[in-house]
Write a protein that holds these residues in place. Structure first.
Motif, PDB file in Angstrom:
ATOM      1  N   PHE A  14       2.807  -6.733  -1.020  1.00  0.00           N
ATOM      2  CA  PHE A  14       2.537  -5.161  -1.535  1.00  0.00           C
ATOM      3  C   PHE A  14       1.069  -4.935  -1.601  1.00  0.00           C
ATOM      4  N   GLN A  15       0.596  -3.695  -1.266  1.00  0.00           N
ATOM      5  CA  GLN A  15      -0.809  -3.103  -1.584  1.00  0.00           C
ATOM      6  C   GLN A  15      -0.979  -1.878  -1.722  1.00  0.00           C
TER       7      GLN A  15
ATOM      8  N   HIS B 100      -0.486 -14.129   0.996  1.00  0.00           N
ATOM      9  CA  HIS B 100      -1.338 -14.143  -0.194  1.00  0.00           C
ATOM     10  C   HIS B 100      -1.906 -12.827  -0.289  1.00  0.00           C
ATOM     11  N   VAL B 101      -2.368 -12.399  -1.563  1.00  0.00           N
ATOM     12  CA  VAL B 101      -2.697 -11.306  -1.990  1.00  0.00           C
ATOM     13  C   VAL B 101      -4.243 -11.186  -1.474  1.00  0.00           C
ATOM     14  N   GLN B 102      -4.480 -10.156  -0.923  1.00  0.00           N
ATOM     15  CA  GLN B 102      -5.961  -9.876  -0.652  1.00  0.00           C
ATOM     16  C   GLN B 102      -6.165  -8.340  -1.113  1.00  0.00           C
ATOM     17  N   PRO B 103      -7.319  -8.133  -2.112  1.00  0.00           N
ATOM     18  CA  PRO B 103      -8.442  -9.082  -2.386  1.00  0.00           C
ATOM     19  C   PRO B 103      -7.795  -9.895  -3.311  1.00  0.00           C
ATOM     20  N   PRO B 104      -8.416 -11.114  -3.352  1.00  0.00           N
ATOM     21  CA  PRO B 104      -7.773 -12.052  -4.371  1.00  0.00           C
ATOM     22  C   PRO B 104      -8.090 -11.464  -5.934  1.00  0.00           C
ATOM     23  N   PRO B 105      -6.959 -11.615  -6.671  1.00  0.00           N
ATOM     24  CA  PRO B 105      -7.181 -10.945  -8.016  1.00  0.00           C
ATOM     25  C   PRO B 105      -8.223 -11.689  -8.905  1.00  0.00           C
ATOM     26  N   SER B 106      -8.704 -10.977 -10.091  1.00  0.00           N
ATOM     27  CA  SER B 106      -9.651 -11.656 -10.737  1.00  0.00           C
ATOM     28  C   SER B 106      -8.779 -12.714 -11.435  1.00  0.00           C
ATOM     29  N   PRO B 107      -9.553 -13.921 -11.625  1.00  0.00           N
ATOM     30  CA  PRO B 107      -8.619 -15.101 -12.613  1.00  0.00           C
ATOM     31  C   PRO B 107      -8.809 -14.659 -13.923  1.00  0.00           C
ATOM     32  N   GLU B 108      -9.660 -13.943 -14.679  1.00  0.00           N
ATOM     33  CA  GLU B 108      -9.889 -13.536 -16.095  1.00  0.00           C
ATOM     34  C   GLU B 108      -8.701 -11.947 -16.093  1.00  0.00           C
TER      35      GLU B 108
ATOM     36  N   VAL C 229      -8.099  -1.515  -5.458  1.00  0.00           N
ATOM     37  CA  VAL C 229      -6.785  -2.000  -4.644  1.00  0.00           C
ATOM     38  C   VAL C 229      -6.141  -2.910  -5.830  1.00  0.00           C
ATOM     39  N   VAL C 230      -4.794  -3.001  -5.615  1.00  0.00           N
ATOM     40  CA  VAL C 230      -3.962  -3.946  -6.416  1.00  0.00           C
ATOM     41  C   VAL C 230      -3.068  -4.464  -5.470  1.00  0.00           C
ATOM     42  N   GLY C 231      -2.365  -5.529  -5.901  1.00  0.00           N
ATOM     43  CA  GLY C 231      -1.537  -6.103  -4.706  1.00  0.00           C
ATOM     44  C   GLY C 231      -0.580  -7.228  -5.445  1.00  0.00           C
ATOM     45  N   LEU C 232       0.331  -7.585  -4.792  1.00  0.00           N
ATOM     46  CA  LEU C 232       1.368  -8.346  -5.337  1.00  0.00           C
ATOM     47  C   LEU C 232       1.939  -9.359  -4.260  1.00  0.00           C
ATOM     48  N   ARG C 233       2.238 -10.546  -4.708  1.00  0.00           N
ATOM     49  CA  ARG C 233       3.200 -11.488  -3.755  1.00  0.00           C
ATOM     50  C   ARG C 233       4.462 -11.448  -4.130  1.00  0.00           C
ATOM     51  N   ASP C 234       5.434 -10.626  -4.035  1.00  0.00           N
ATOM     52  CA  ASP C 234       6.691 -10.614  -4.473  1.00  0.00           C
ATOM     53  C   ASP C 234       7.474  -9.915  -3.436  1.00  0.00           C
ATOM     54  N   PHE C 235       8.774 -10.426  -3.341  1.00  0.00           N
ATOM     55  CA  PHE C 235       9.743  -9.485  -2.695  1.00  0.00           C
ATOM     56  C   PHE C 235      10.218  -8.508  -3.435  1.00  0.00           C
ATOM     57  N   ALA C 236      10.107  -7.142  -2.992  1.00  0.00           N
ATOM     58  CA  ALA C 236      10.329  -5.888  -3.866  1.00  0.00           C
ATOM     59  C   ALA C 236      10.545  -4.805  -2.783  1.00  0.00           C
ATOM     60  N   ALA C 237      11.091  -3.625  -3.506  1.00  0.00           N
ATOM     61  CA  ALA C 237      11.343  -2.454  -2.872  1.00  0.00           C
ATOM     62  C   ALA C 237      10.897  -1.416  -3.943  1.00  0.00           C
ATOM     63  N   MET C 238      10.831  -0.271  -3.421  1.00  0.00           N
ATOM     64  CA  MET C 238      10.087   0.797  -4.260  1.00  0.00           C
ATOM     65  C   MET C 238      11.022   2.093  -4.123  1.00  0.00           C
ATOM     66  N   ILE C 239      11.098   2.923  -5.475  1.00  0.00           N
ATOM     67  CA  ILE C 239      11.636   3.958  -5.310  1.00  0.00           C
ATOM     68  C   ILE C 239      10.486   5.251  -5.971  1.00  0.00           C
ATOM     69  N   VAL C 240      10.382   6.070  -5.096  1.00  0.00           N
ATOM     70  CA  VAL C 240       9.397   7.147  -5.247  1.00  0.00           C
ATOM     71  C   VAL C 240      10.276   8.395  -5.667  1.00  0.00           C
ATOM     72  N   ARG C 241       9.653   9.070  -6.644  1.00  0.00           N
ATOM     73  CA  ARG C 241      10.113  10.403  -7.277  1.00  0.00           C
ATOM     74  C   ARG C 241       9.117  11.385  -6.896  1.00  0.00           C
ATOM     75  N   PRO C 242       9.227  12.307  -5.708  1.00  0.00           N
ATOM     76  CA  PRO C 242       8.376  13.708  -5.446  1.00  0.00           C
ATOM     77  C   PRO C 242       8.588  14.509  -6.464  1.00  0.00           C
ATOM     78  N   VAL C 243       7.607  15.367  -6.894  1.00  0.00           N
ATOM     79  CA  VAL C 243       7.529  16.535  -7.645  1.00  0.00           C
ATOM     80  C   VAL C 243       7.268  17.670  -6.776  1.00  0.00           C
ATOM     81  N   GLU C 244       7.803  18.980  -7.326  1.00  0.00           N
ATOM     82  CA  GLU C 244       7.672  19.909  -6.465  1.00  0.00           C
ATOM     83  C   GLU C 244       6.316  20.415  -6.312  1.00  0.00           C
TER      84      GLU C 244
END
Length: 525
Positions: free
Chosen positions: A424-425, A448-456, A474-489
């Motif tokens: 996920f990115q 693996h996540v790119q860019p590498p997250p901050s260790p701190e 940029v944020v990222g994750l190395r997890d199996f996942a799916a997303m639900i998106v809610r559009p607004v008018e």
């Protein structure tokens, strides 16, 4: 309790798979496409093993029956055991598909603004491949290949629309072939690479088998052609519950290239159909060898099959779904090279058509495509920019957008949604670019996540300079996942990324990034 439910879900899924194996697999789903008049068209598809005839579609309200019509099978015999049929699907009422004494109930379809859109991608399983094998069943199901679990989770969330961003078939689409002497006429087996224009995010060694190295899994006599059983096991069986939960928008990935899983893609999931009106038809792959290459008597090496000739690729034109106060434009990026400019003229044509659509309709729009337009990868896996330690993909689409749109996509493009990277990115730009989501976390082995997250602070966004001429977060994750998106008018949207246990992994809001805002479009939980 959640773990118990997951285990039970797997047990029941396994029992269901064995039951289907003992009988004959039968699936049905609703998909959305654009008609020749520009309006969205719901279609029902059925996929049945060893069916003597097409099923019947029957509406739940008036009981009106419609005979479904067969789609054209790919040549070669690899899909002869399965029949795909289709029919127009009613709006505003549910319906069912009947095949003998078997029945599949399908959802009610609305063409208004969807309230909940499920996003999933890169859902297949590599299997017992020589390179980095991935186990596709048994005790490792939930941890190693969780697509069935994610499908059940998303079905329980009652989406109004499901968007798959591509790559359905991995176990049948290896990167290379060993061609036997009886096929080539050569004295020894011939090892070749399979044509792709980049799959560079997840490989240990960057590889770009394009140009003169073009070969296809689907040449006549191939030892590993595209076939129904791979599609069945990689996508249809684990997606059985999700298939009937809501209408689908299917995006084509690079594993669905004509050199890979393309024959099955155009037979099973591609939107092309005569049901869409005048000038529309079912698409198919071109022959994968020149007509004068005869089995057992190929030209002597180093001959290449299409040296000096156009490669037999097919790229479908963009199409648009107008759904109330949301438009979705789907772009076939399967042939867009990741790290070099290749097939650029094709994508200039693609994005000129996208520009026409955007110019004529200012409705808030999502751009959906398999390969990311903007994504951060390792420097040697993408197109390097300046002195940054990263690479960026997709170079071909990015250049096409620059040439067609100049200063960038218009402001009513409120999201670019992709997959391709097996992680996920989420990217929020400080400039005018729309937020970018890559949700390639549906089941394929994760990268693996790119860019590498901050260790701190591993959840903090990383600032990237020079990502398409401006800074981005940029944020990222190395997890199996799916997303639900809610559009607004008003064109904005919010979303939540859910893991295999239903837990929220990230929350997103399209209003977060923008000029002067030092944050991504998503926050990690």
């Amino acid at each position: 309790m959640r773990i118990v439910c997951i285990v039970l879900a797997f047990v029941f899924a396994s029992l269901g798979a064995h039951a289907q194996t003992a009988s004959r697999d039968f699936f049905a789903f609703v998909m959305l496409a654009e008609g020749s008049d520009g309006h969205p068209v719901p279609m029902v598809r059925s996929v049945a093993e060893r069916a003597p005839a097409c099923p019947v579609l029957r509406s739940s309200a008036g009981g009106v029956s419609t005979a479904m019509t067969p789609r054209r099978r790919p040549p070669g015999g690899q899909f002869d055991g399965v029949t795909v049929c289709e029919a127009l699907y009613p709006v505003g009422e549910a319906a069912s598909v009947f095949l003998g004494d078997r029945r599949i109930d399908l959802p009610t379809v609305s063409l208004g603004t969807p309230r909940r859109v499920a996003l999933i991608g890169d859902s297949g399983c590599r299997g017992e491949a020589l390179d980095k094998p991935q186990y596709c069943g048994g005790d490792g199901f939930a941890k190693v290949w969780p697509f069935g679990i994610l499908s059940d989770e998303e079905a329980d969330k009652r989406p109004d629309l499901i968007v798959h961003v591509g790559d359905y078939n991995y176990r049948g689409t290896e990167r290379g072939l060993v061609l036997p002497p009886h096929l080539t006429g050569y004295a020894a087996p011939l090892s070749v690479n399979v044509y792709d224009t980049g799959d560079l995010d997840d490989e240990d060694i960057a590889s770009l088998p394009i140009g003169a190295a073009y070969w296809s899994q689907n040449i006549e006599g191939s030892p590993n052609p595209d076939k129904w059983t791979n599609w069945r096991d990689d996508f249809f069986r684990p997606a059985a519950r999700l298939l009937v939960a809501a209408p689908w928008l299917f995006s084509r990935g690079n594993h669905e290239l004509c050199s890979r899983g393309g024959p099955g893609w155009f037979y099973l999931l591609d939107a092309g159909s005569t049901l869409l009106g005048p000038g529309r038809k079912q698409a198919e792959c071109l022959p994968q060898l020149p007509a004068d290459w005869r089995p057992g008597a190929w030209p002597k090496p180093p001959a290449q099959p299409f040296a000096g000739l156009p490669f037999p690729t097919h790229t479908s034109a963009p199409f648009r779904l107008k759904l109330g106060r949301l438009n979705i434009i789907a772009v076939d990026s399967a042939n867009a090279a990741d790290a070099v400019l290749y097939n650029l003229e094709t994508y200039l044509t693609q994005y000129r058509e996208v520009a026409r659509m955007l110019a004529e309709d200012p409705t808030p729009t999502w751009l959906v495509t398999h390969r990311p337009v903007w994504a951060v990868v390792k420097r040697d896996k993408g197109g390097p920019i300046g002195l940054t330690p990263y690479g960026f993909i997709n170079e071909t689409q990015r250049e096409a957008i620059h040439r067609v749109f100049g200063r960038g996509l218009p402001p009513h493009v409120t999201a670019v949604i992709a997959g391709h990277m097996h992680r996920f990115q989420a990217i929020g730009f400080e400039g005018a670019h729309p937020p970018h989501l890559a949700v390639g976390t549906g089941g394929m082995e994760l990268s693996h996540v790119q860019p590498p997250p901050s260790p701190e602070n591993p959840k903090a966004p990383i600032r990237i300079e020079g990502l398409d001429r401006g800074p981005a977060w940029v944020v990222g994750l190395r997890d199996f996942a799916a997303m639900i998106v809610r559009p607004v008018e008003d064109g904005t949207w919010t979303s939540v990324l859910y893991g295999t246990g239903g837990e929220p992994l990230a929350t997103c809001d399209s209003r977060w990034p923008g000029p002067g805002r030092q944050r991504s479009v998503c926050e990690l939980q």
